[in-house]
Design a protein around this motif. Sequence first.
Motif, PDB file in Angstrom:
ATOM      1  N   VAL A   1     -10.879   0.638  -3.468  1.00 49.86           N
ATOM      2  CA  VAL A   1     -10.597   1.023  -4.853  1.00 49.86           C
ATOM      3  C   VAL A   1      -9.444   2.030  -4.946  1.00 49.86           C
ATOM      4  O   VAL A   1      -8.544   1.883  -5.771  1.00 49.86           O
ATOM      5  CB  VAL A   1     -11.868   1.585  -5.516  1.00 49.86           C
ATOM      6  CG1 VAL A   1     -11.574   2.068  -6.923  1.00 49.86           C
ATOM      7  CG2 VAL A   1     -12.957   0.517  -5.539  1.00 49.86           C
ATOM      8  N   THR A   2      -9.467   3.041  -4.084  1.00 51.90           N
ATOM      9  CA  THR A   2      -8.425   4.073  -4.152  1.00 51.90           C
ATOM     10  C   THR A   2      -7.046   3.459  -3.926  1.00 51.90           C
ATOM     11  O   THR A   2      -6.093   3.743  -4.649  1.00 51.90           O
ATOM     12  CB  THR A   2      -8.686   5.160  -3.080  1.00 51.90           C
ATOM     13  OG1 THR A   2     -10.007   5.656  -3.266  1.00 51.90           O
ATOM     14  CG2 THR A   2      -7.693   6.301  -3.199  1.00 51.90           C
ATOM     15  N   GLU A   3      -6.968   2.601  -2.921  1.00 46.02           N
ATOM     16  CA  GLU A   3      -5.677   1.999  -2.591  1.00 46.02           C
ATOM     17  C   GLU A   3      -5.204   1.089  -3.722  1.00 46.02           C
ATOM     18  O   GLU A   3      -4.017   1.085  -4.079  1.00 46.02           O
ATOM     19  CB  GLU A   3      -5.808   1.204  -1.289  1.00 46.02           C
ATOM     20  CG  GLU A   3      -4.510   0.978  -0.572  1.00 46.02           C
ATOM     21  CD  GLU A   3      -3.786   2.264  -0.215  1.00 46.02           C
ATOM     22  OE1 GLU A   3      -2.726   2.508  -0.816  1.00 46.02           O
ATOM     23  OE2 GLU A   3      -4.267   3.020   0.648  1.00 46.02           O
ATOM     24  N   ALA A   4      -6.131   0.319  -4.287  1.00 45.40           N
ATOM     25  CA  ALA A   4      -5.758  -0.585  -5.389  1.00 45.40           C
ATOM     26  C   ALA A   4      -5.249   0.223  -6.586  1.00 45.40           C
ATOM     27  O   ALA A   4      -4.246  -0.135  -7.216  1.00 45.40           O
ATOM     28  CB  ALA A   4      -6.951  -1.443  -5.782  1.00 45.40           C
ATOM     29  N   LYS A   5      -5.928   1.319  -6.886  1.00 45.22           N
ATOM     30  CA  LYS A   5      -5.501   2.148  -8.025  1.00 45.22           C
ATOM     31  C   LYS A   5      -4.138   2.786  -7.756  1.00 45.22           C
ATOM     32  O   LYS A   5      -3.256   2.783  -8.612  1.00 45.22           O
ATOM     33  CB  LYS A   5      -6.518   3.263  -8.266  1.00 45.22           C
ATOM     34  CG  LYS A   5      -7.812   2.825  -8.924  1.00 45.22           C
ATOM     35  CD  LYS A   5      -8.716   4.049  -9.011  1.00 45.22           C
ATOM     36  CE  LYS A   5     -10.041   3.729  -9.649  1.00 45.22           C
ATOM     37  NZ  LYS A   5     -10.924   4.926  -9.642  1.00 45.22           N
TER      38      LYS A   5
ATOM     39  N   PRO B   1      -5.247  -0.037   5.582  1.00 41.72           N
ATOM     40  CA  PRO B   1      -4.913   0.192   4.195  1.00 41.72           C
ATOM     41  C   PRO B   1      -4.952  -1.062   3.321  1.00 41.72           C
ATOM     42  O   PRO B   1      -4.292  -1.077   2.278  1.00 41.72           O
ATOM     43  CB  PRO B   1      -3.491   0.732   4.296  1.00 41.72           C
ATOM     44  CG  PRO B   1      -2.921   0.016   5.473  1.00 41.72           C
ATOM     45  CD  PRO B   1      -4.049  -0.235   6.411  1.00 41.72           C
ATOM     46  N   GLU B   2      -5.661  -2.096   3.694  1.00 45.88           N
ATOM     47  CA  GLU B   2      -5.719  -3.277   2.838  1.00 45.88           C
ATOM     48  C   GLU B   2      -6.348  -2.943   1.484  1.00 45.88           C
ATOM     49  O   GLU B   2      -7.246  -2.107   1.400  1.00 45.88           O
ATOM     50  CB  GLU B   2      -6.541  -4.380   3.515  1.00 45.88           C
ATOM     51  CG  GLU B   2      -5.863  -5.023   4.706  1.00 45.88           C
ATOM     52  CD  GLU B   2      -4.543  -5.674   4.353  1.00 45.88           C
ATOM     53  OE1 GLU B   2      -4.335  -6.016   3.185  1.00 45.88           O
ATOM     54  OE2 GLU B   2      -3.708  -5.836   5.258  1.00 45.88           O
ATOM     55  N   LEU B   3      -5.876  -3.641   0.459  1.00 45.82           N
ATOM     56  CA  LEU B   3      -6.414  -3.401  -0.882  1.00 45.82           C
ATOM     57  C   LEU B   3      -7.764  -4.096  -1.076  1.00 45.82           C
ATOM     58  O   LEU B   3      -8.661  -3.558  -1.710  1.00 45.82           O
ATOM     59  CB  LEU B   3      -5.442  -3.933  -1.946  1.00 45.82           C
ATOM     60  CG  LEU B   3      -4.402  -2.990  -2.510  1.00 45.82           C
ATOM     61  CD1 LEU B   3      -3.529  -2.394  -1.438  1.00 45.82           C
ATOM     62  CD2 LEU B   3      -3.566  -3.686  -3.559  1.00 45.82           C
TER      63      LEU B   3
ATOM     64  N   PHE C   1       0.856  -1.188   0.000  1.00 45.31           N
ATOM     65  CA  PHE C   1       0.000   0.000   0.000  1.00 45.31           C
ATOM     66  C   PHE C   1       0.888   1.232   0.000  1.00 45.31           C
ATOM     67  O   PHE C   1       2.061   1.158   0.369  1.00 45.31           O
ATOM     68  CB  PHE C   1      -0.956   0.013   1.207  1.00 45.31           C
ATOM     69  CG  PHE C   1      -0.276   0.206   2.538  1.00 45.31           C
ATOM     70  CD1 PHE C   1      -0.106   1.475   3.075  1.00 45.31           C
ATOM     71  CD2 PHE C   1       0.191  -0.891   3.256  1.00 45.31           C
ATOM     72  CE1 PHE C   1       0.524   1.645   4.308  1.00 45.31           C
ATOM     73  CE2 PHE C   1       0.818  -0.724   4.481  1.00 45.31           C
ATOM     74  CZ  PHE C   1       0.981   0.548   5.016  1.00 45.31           C
ATOM     75  N   THR C   2       0.349   2.346  -0.437  1.00 46.04           N
ATOM     76  CA  THR C   2       1.143   3.574  -0.473  1.00 46.04           C
ATOM     77  C   THR C   2       0.745   4.486   0.682  1.00 46.04           C
ATOM     78  O   THR C   2      -0.393   4.449   1.138  1.00 46.04           O
ATOM     79  CB  THR C   2       0.916   4.352  -1.784  1.00 46.04           C
ATOM     80  OG1 THR C   2      -0.475   4.635  -1.905  1.00 46.04           O
ATOM     81  CG2 THR C   2       1.377   3.572  -2.984  1.00 46.04           C
TER      82      THR C   2
END
Lengths: 281, 258
Positions: free
Chosen positions: B119-123, B97-99, A147-148
């Motif tokens: 969705v935001t984290e995956a992107k 923060p998991e995807l 994760f970022t």
Amino acid sequence: MYRLLTIFTLVVMGSSCFASPPGGPPKLPRANAEAEQKLKEAYACYVQGWYERAIALANEVYKKYGDVQAKWFPSWVQRVMKKRIPNPYEKGEVLKETLEGPFLFTMAIKSVFPSYLLARSYAAMGDKEKALLWKERIIELGFSPDFTLGPSPSPPRKGIRPRIWQPLPLPFREEDYFILVPLDEACKILGLSCTITTNPKMAGGKGIRIVKPDAPNIVYRLFLGRPMVERLENGKGQTETLAYAPYEEDRVVWVPFYWLAKQAGIRWWEVRNDKIYVAPK
Amino acid sequence: MLEKVKDMFVMNFGAGTEYPYTPPIIPNDAITSPDGFPGAGMPLLWLLNTREGAPRWVRHPDKGFWMPGKIVNFLHGYAHLRDVYAAVVVPSEDNQPELAWTLGPIWDGGLVPVIEINVTEAKNWGRLWGIDELASLTMVIGHELGHTVLWDVDHNPADDSQSFGGGGGHHVIGQDGKVGLHTIHCLMWPYFPPRICPSGYVLCSPRIEYCPNRFLHWEWSDELQDWVPRDVGNWIVVRPTEFCQANPGCQSLWKLNP
């Protein structure tokens, strides 16, 4: 009503049956009322670019209680739903209401813990060492390392705090520690082009479009009671999330100031003496 | 497109609505586009309307227990009445923060095949690796759909230190940070996206000591406020579109057989 019978089992299921990451997302202890309020404020501070305050609050909770998790539905959810909203700590209840109804509670929920806010806030301030230290802590808790930390919803704040500030002649209200402003007035002051029209074809019943003067071919669409923005460019749309959804009250559309300020290119802003102050660009 | 050997049904609660208009958070293309899963090693995905279908408990054909599902009458009752079950995909801001994560297998009556996608984290994470938004969502959704059917499969029981199978649901990686028996071309590879650093390690990360040259392969980005891979072009970034055939491969362990 008959959306999906599978939902029945959600209420009785435990939360031990997750996958991806291995064993599922770590289950953190629930925050008590005091920690919940502080984390709620810390989250709003992080989103709005007040990173020092976010760090101070999250640190306070961490030192006192460790990594406890706060979950809540922002106040706009209650305004939009006008009925009982699910308990944010009850996963089954949140999913049941999401799958049975027209509203995505899973998108509206807020869920934070101190290390997460600390890592992101330090990253947004450009403090790489501390950001990575806290990211390591997040991974130690059992979260996947993929994760970022950024980008943060508000611009990063690096360098010296500006010395010149000017007040904006703009009314505002505070909800869940978010600063909300009337959209039409804010657009005039910030130099953005906004249109608000009644449009039953759009979610929320209003067509809200915002254009920046320096990028006339990009249109941002907001939706009342939806925590998202649609960015339209050359006929293509992309969605991004909003930390606080716009809503209408007495024919006034209230939107989070942090998002408008970012569109207007404002890097520094704060609230003092019941006024919003901005540092000139 | 290669012929699919199996079918699967999915409900997408992030698709948005046409009237009143709500933009899609998870475009249906992330599930049904032939570009997303072109090969035969991934079931053909059918989208079910989230507002349609009559609920019904369905009996598992092999194990005999009852599982929740919906009846979808594709042709309004005139032909082809068929019982189907569906995995449910919902966009979620929970558990950051998991995807993404999956709540239960599709064939178990006591649990529910709900997949939550951040969705935001995956992107954001996909963008780091030069993967566009739709492809990022496709890979994450494909992986999670795998959990719904491979839930109880421990792919490598002899190596519990690396096997995330069993209750965790079918993750396997190699023992030394390099590719093991399982293939990184499989959607069930536990890291998104599967990648090999220029020194040949699949688990190259600033925080994992497998790769001795890891700090040559990562750099800090002020813009993204995090470590990012240096020169992504020098990495091998894999974009799996199907389940692998390795022995015993995810393809052969797929439990659906409509």
